[in-house]
Motif scaffolding. Sequence first.
Motif, short mmCIF file in Angstrom:
data_model
loop_
_atom_site.label_atom_id
_atom_site.label_comp_id
_atom_site.label_asym_id
_atom_site.label_seq_id
_atom_site.Cartn_x
_atom_site.Cartn_y
_atom_site.Cartn_z
N THR A 185 0.84 -1.21 0.00
CA THR A 185 0.00 0.00 0.00
C THR A 185 0.87 1.25 0.00
O THR A 185 0.62 2.21 -0.75
N LEU A 186 1.91 1.25 0.84
CA LEU A 186 2.82 2.40 0.89
C LEU A 186 3.53 2.57 -0.44
O LEU A 186 3.67 3.71 -0.95
N TRP A 187 3.97 1.47 -1.03
CA TRP A 187 4.63 1.56 -2.34
C TRP A 187 3.67 2.11 -3.40
O TRP A 187 4.06 2.91 -4.26
N ALA A 188 2.41 1.68 -3.35
CA ALA A 188 1.42 2.15 -4.32
C ALA A 188 1.20 3.65 -4.18
O ALA A 188 1.10 4.38 -5.19
N VAL A 189 1.13 4.13 -2.94
CA VAL A 189 0.95 5.57 -2.72
C VAL A 189 2.16 6.34 -3.23
O VAL A 189 2.03 7.38 -3.88
N ALA A 190 3.38 5.81 -2.94
CA ALA A 190 4.59 6.48 -3.41
C ALA A 190 4.66 6.50 -4.93
O ALA A 190 5.05 7.50 -5.54
N LEU A 191 4.26 5.39 -5.57
CA LEU A 191 4.26 5.33 -7.03
C LEU A 191 3.26 6.32 -7.61
O LEU A 191 3.56 7.03 -8.59
N ALA A 192 2.06 6.39 -7.01
CA ALA A 192 1.06 7.34 -7.48
C ALA A 192 1.54 8.78 -7.32
O ALA A 192 1.32 9.62 -8.20
N ALA A 193 2.24 9.04 -6.22
CA ALA A 193 2.78 10.38 -6.00
C ALA A 193 3.84 10.72 -7.05
O ALA A 193 3.89 11.84 -7.57
N GLY A 194 4.69 9.73 -7.37
CA GLY A 194 5.70 9.95 -8.40
C GLY A 194 5.09 10.21 -9.76
O GLY A 194 5.54 11.10 -10.50
N ILE A 195 4.06 9.45 -10.11
CA ILE A 195 3.38 9.66 -11.40
C ILE A 195 2.72 11.03 -11.44
O ILE A 195 2.80 11.75 -12.44
N LEU A 196 2.07 11.42 -10.33
CA LEU A 196 1.44 12.73 -10.27
C LEU A 196 2.47 13.84 -10.37
O LEU A 196 2.23 14.86 -11.04
N PHE A 197 3.64 13.65 -9.76
CA PHE A 197 4.69 14.66 -9.83
C PHE A 197 5.17 14.86 -11.27
O PHE A 197 5.41 15.98 -11.71
N VAL A 198 5.29 13.76 -12.01
CA VAL A 198 5.74 13.86 -13.40
C VAL A 198 4.64 14.46 -14.28
O VAL A 198 4.90 15.31 -15.15
N ALA A 199 3.40 14.05 -14.04
CA ALA A 199 2.30 14.48 -14.90
C ALA A 199 1.77 15.86 -14.55
O ALA A 199 1.37 16.61 -15.45
N ALA A 200 1.76 16.20 -13.27
CA ALA A 200 1.19 17.49 -12.84
C ALA A 200 1.96 17.98 -11.62
O ALA A 200 1.48 17.90 -10.49
N ARG A 201 3.16 18.46 -11.86
CA ARG A 201 4.05 18.83 -10.76
C ARG A 201 3.45 19.88 -9.82
O ARG A 201 3.54 19.71 -8.58
#
Length: 446
Positions: A55-71
């Motif tokens: 779950t923590l990894w999924a949240v971190a991955l989603a945060a990374g994707i959001l940072f790249v897509a919509a910083r």
Amino acid sequence: MTLTSPLRHPDTRDAALMTRRAWWLLGLNLLIPGTAQLLAGSRRWGRFAVGSTFTLWAVALAAGILFVAARPVALTIATNVIVLWLAQAALVFYALLWLVTTLNAFTLLRLVRTAPAARGWLAALTAVTIVVATGGAAYAAYLTGVGRDALGAVFAGGGIVEPIDGRYTVLLLGGDAGPDRLGLRPDSITLASIDASSGAVSLIGIPRNLYNAPVPPESPLYEAWPNGFDCGDDCLISYLYPWAEERPELYPTAAATGSSPGIEAMRDAVEGVTGLTVQFTVLIDMAGFEDLIDALGGVVIDVEEPITLGINGGPVVGEIAAGEQRMDGETALWYARSRYNLTDFDRMEHQRDVQEAMLRQLDPATVLTRFESIAGASSDLVRTDVPQSMIGVFTDLAVRGRELPLRRLELVPPTIDNVQPDYALARTLVAEAVAPLPTPTPTPDS
């Protein structure tokens, strides 16, 4: 025999098997807390720990994707107080989870059944896991708390603010309350205009000894100074700050918005001088300014000619050589404030050099590696009405604008006479300085 049976039901008489099993359990626990329990201990506890990790990894991955897509959106969410509380709680939980699973995994090893030569190394790996993994998560939780507290101490409340005519404007005031002065007076007055699309920055320097500063008709100052702040040598623009501080009734809501009567008076005067609406203000305590420079690891400035350090009429305390210099906080403060054989306008140029160097060098890597010291220094010396919700927007613009040319305009002689200023000319020059950068014309393919 199943694949997992040597892990869950090993032959405890085989020291070599027990040693390999021990390395596997510790190694898997280091990678994914809970796997040792799934394979050799309580499956229920193991499923909980592994599920929490994923779950923590999924949240971190989603945060990374959001940072790249919509910083900007990602940064705005990441600097929200509630999000930071949740992040800190999650990191504390994960640190404890990793600690408990590591200690439990160590008991599952049955260390006395492993090869004697491996026991010390297995114990060492367990200790390293506790220190590095658990300690790392705990330290990340601590830094999250430091950041949350610093953001709350420095920035105001409020929502997202839209730019005006495609630009954000921030008034930067360097406060100086020396022992020879009655109250604080801005020693440095800079209006930063930031392109809301590209992040390009224009810095407009206003001399502290500017006379007859006009104020807009809607300003609370207008009744007292309809013709500008025009009482002669006692009415330099920087003197408006203490004048308004002594009359808090002029700005009764200033404190509630993270401001003060003096700051609001300076806002009105700068708007009158430049013709621009000032959206945000930042007051920096010059006495603590060097702490922030030191927290950044110093600043690099190309010094055009040697600078003698001191005050006119006082002793010389040192010199800054010409050429590229890395300055610590004390040296940078001297560079920005030294008055030895220098005019106020020379000092303004030096102050802008320091500001530009900080803008260029405040990159994400520096913030991450020096986060704790930067956060501590900032909370001690900065007062601003910038809403915390705008941090993401400004951080994104700062990253985008770092490689663009920084435009500087100094409203000083001979262009603008500080004693008898031509404010119509000043506003024209300001409008030119904040105009969008020209778009390069594409060269047709030959």
